[in-house]
Design a protein around this motif. Structure first.
Motif, PDB file in Angstrom:
ATOM      1  N   GLU A 179     -13.289   8.687 -18.588  1.00 57.01           N
ATOM      2  CA  GLU A 179     -12.044   7.905 -18.571  1.00 57.01           C
ATOM      3  C   GLU A 179     -11.202   8.213 -19.822  1.00 57.01           C
ATOM      4  O   GLU A 179      -9.985   8.431 -19.729  1.00 57.01           O
ATOM      5  CB  GLU A 179     -12.391   6.412 -18.534  1.00 57.01           C
ATOM      6  CG  GLU A 179     -11.204   5.521 -18.242  1.00 57.01           C
ATOM      7  CD  GLU A 179     -11.580   4.038 -18.311  1.00 57.01           C
ATOM      8  OE1 GLU A 179     -10.732   3.260 -18.744  1.00 57.01           O
ATOM      9  OE2 GLU A 179     -12.721   3.689 -17.957  1.00 57.01           O
ATOM     10  N   ALA A 180     -11.874   8.269 -20.980  1.00 56.90           N
ATOM     11  CA  ALA A 180     -11.148   8.579 -22.218  1.00 56.90           C
ATOM     12  C   ALA A 180     -10.564   9.990 -22.134  1.00 56.90           C
ATOM     13  O   ALA A 180      -9.406  10.238 -22.519  1.00 56.90           O
ATOM     14  CB  ALA A 180     -12.074   8.453 -23.424  1.00 56.90           C
ATOM     15  N   SER A 181     -11.347  10.901 -21.607  1.00 61.33           N
ATOM     16  CA  SER A 181     -10.887  12.286 -21.482  1.00 61.33           C
ATOM     17  C   SER A 181      -9.653  12.368 -20.562  1.00 61.33           C
ATOM     18  O   SER A 181      -8.692  13.086 -20.843  1.00 61.33           O
ATOM     19  CB  SER A 181     -12.044  13.122 -20.918  1.00 61.33           C
ATOM     20  OG  SER A 181     -11.732  14.462 -20.959  1.00 61.33           O
TER      21      SER A 181
ATOM     22  N   VAL B 135      -4.899   6.231 -30.575  1.00 59.54           N
ATOM     23  CA  VAL B 135      -6.353   6.170 -30.715  1.00 59.54           C
ATOM     24  C   VAL B 135      -6.763   5.700 -32.109  1.00 59.54           C
ATOM     25  O   VAL B 135      -6.426   6.334 -33.110  1.00 59.54           O
ATOM     26  CB  VAL B 135      -6.956   7.583 -30.484  1.00 59.54           C
ATOM     27  CG1 VAL B 135      -8.483   7.533 -30.586  1.00 59.54           C
ATOM     28  CG2 VAL B 135      -6.515   8.146 -29.146  1.00 59.54           C
TER      29      VAL B 135
ATOM     30  N   ILE C 185     -15.919   2.118 -26.733  1.00 63.47           N
ATOM     31  CA  ILE C 185     -16.693   3.034 -25.866  1.00 63.47           C
ATOM     32  C   ILE C 185     -18.181   2.837 -26.185  1.00 63.47           C
ATOM     33  O   ILE C 185     -18.556   2.778 -27.360  1.00 63.47           O
ATOM     34  CB  ILE C 185     -16.264   4.497 -26.112  1.00 63.47           C
ATOM     35  CG1 ILE C 185     -14.783   4.672 -25.726  1.00 63.47           C
ATOM     36  CG2 ILE C 185     -17.148   5.471 -25.335  1.00 63.47           C
ATOM     37  CD1 ILE C 185     -14.222   6.057 -25.998  1.00 63.47           C
TER      38      ILE C 185
ATOM     39  N   SER D 277      -0.431  12.124 -28.749  1.00 64.56           N
ATOM     40  CA  SER D 277      -1.400  11.151 -29.261  1.00 64.56           C
ATOM     41  C   SER D 277      -1.073  10.765 -30.691  1.00 64.56           C
ATOM     42  O   SER D 277      -0.634  11.604 -31.479  1.00 64.56           O
ATOM     43  CB  SER D 277      -2.814  11.748 -29.281  1.00 64.56           C
ATOM     44  OG  SER D 277      -3.416  11.643 -28.036  1.00 64.56           O
TER      45      SER D 277
ATOM     46  N   LEU E  19     -16.125  11.006 -30.529  1.00 62.24           N
ATOM     47  CA  LEU E  19     -15.351  11.100 -29.281  1.00 62.24           C
ATOM     48  C   LEU E  19     -14.704  12.480 -29.148  1.00 62.24           C
ATOM     49  O   LEU E  19     -14.796  13.113 -28.086  1.00 62.24           O
ATOM     50  CB  LEU E  19     -14.266  10.015 -29.217  1.00 62.24           C
ATOM     51  CG  LEU E  19     -13.354  10.148 -27.987  1.00 62.24           C
ATOM     52  CD1 LEU E  19     -14.159   9.993 -26.680  1.00 62.24           C
ATOM     53  CD2 LEU E  19     -12.210   9.155 -28.023  1.00 62.24           C
TER      54      LEU E  19
ATOM     55  N   VAL F   6     -11.768   3.511 -30.111  1.00 66.51           N
ATOM     56  CA  VAL F   6     -13.001   4.256 -29.796  1.00 66.51           C
ATOM     57  C   VAL F   6     -14.225   3.339 -29.880  1.00 66.51           C
ATOM     58  O   VAL F   6     -15.208   3.532 -29.177  1.00 66.51           O
ATOM     59  CB  VAL F   6     -13.160   5.477 -30.732  1.00 66.51           C
ATOM     60  CG1 VAL F   6     -14.382   6.296 -30.346  1.00 66.51           C
ATOM     61  CG2 VAL F   6     -11.914   6.354 -30.696  1.00 66.51           C
TER      62      VAL F   6
ATOM     63  N   LEU G  37      -6.157   2.982 -27.370  1.00 68.66           N
ATOM     64  CA  LEU G  37      -7.584   3.259 -27.160  1.00 68.66           C
ATOM     65  C   LEU G  37      -8.318   3.045 -28.487  1.00 68.66           C
ATOM     66  O   LEU G  37      -8.031   3.726 -29.473  1.00 68.66           O
ATOM     67  CB  LEU G  37      -7.790   4.707 -26.680  1.00 68.66           C
ATOM     68  CG  LEU G  37      -9.248   5.161 -26.546  1.00 68.66           C
ATOM     69  CD1 LEU G  37     -10.007   4.365 -25.494  1.00 68.66           C
ATOM     70  CD2 LEU G  37      -9.331   6.661 -26.211  1.00 68.66           C
TER      71      LEU G  37
END
Ligand SMILES: Cc1cc2nc3c(=O)[nH]c(=O)nc-3n(C[C@H](O)[C@H](O)[C@H](O)COP(=O)(O)O)c2cc1C
Length: 185
Positions: A60-62, A7, A43, A71, A89, A40, A38
């Motif tokens: 979706e991120a969750s 992330v 988003i 992570s 987030l 952020v 991912l």
């Protein structure tokens, strides 16, 4: 091996943090892990800033956090802490959204004055979310990360070596955890 959600919490379109993470993702992939990137910043802002827990991009991120065993959480240092984008987030994830996860915290910054931002700012947030194991993180100075005209990323030799070591320790921690979980059935 493990599934790793990688992330980047930088809002910048030319983020060094994001490029550094994608560079390190390749090392984790080569070690047999499945890596899901991912950023952020992709988003929608209205979901993040409007605390829209039900927005499809947030759910979706969750779900990605939920599915991952681990992570990598990368952030630029902003005002001596993590970016507001990253926190926006994390604030929308479940209270204990990192339960059972192994986490590698990484930061980039412009000043060694804030080299401890991972430990005094980011680590407590990750811990409060239930992370099972937060491995040693690393702070990289922005001047040590250069991006060529062709997009090639170069990290200065000292920091590159240190980053490779923290990534390898993270990878080893994932291997041990996967073996433990397999043994537990
Ligand atoms: C709004 C803002 C605040 C910043 N605050 C700090 C800071 O407090 N300490 C620091 O070391 N660097 C600070 N920086 C520098 C960034 O952390 C650094 O350039 C970082 O590598 C940027 O990462 P990025 O390219 O992924 O966005 C700041 C940069 C910006 C834009």
């Amino acid at each position: 091996m493990a599934t790793v959600l990688s992330v980047s919490g930088s809002p910048s379109a030319t983020s060094r943090t994001a490029r550094l993470l994608r560079h390190l993702d390749a090392r984790l992939t080569a070690q047999g892990h499945e890596v899901i990137p991912l950023d952020v910043r992709t988003i929608p802002a209205e979901a993040l800033l409007g605390a829209d827990f039900g927005h499809p991009a947030i759910t979706e991120a969750s779900a990605l956090f939920d599915r991952a065993d681990a992570s990598v959480i990368g952030t630029p240092v902003y005002k001596a802490a993590y970016s507001g984008l990253l926190k926006s987030l994390l604030d929308l994830l479940p209270q204990y959204g990192l339960t059972g996860k192994t986490v590698l915290p990484l930061a980039t910054g412009g000043s060694t004055a804030h080299v401890l931002a991972i430990d005094y700012a980011l680590r407590p947030v990750l811990s409060s979310m239930g992370a099972a194991h937060i491995v040693q993180g690393w702070f990289t100075l922005d001047k040590d990360i250069t991006v060529g005209d062709d997009g090639t990323l170069t990290v200065a030799p000292g920091p590159a070596e240190a980053l490779a070591q923290v990534v390898d320790r993270f990878s080893e921690a994932l291997g041990s955890r996967t073996a433990l979980l397999a043994a537990a059935g």
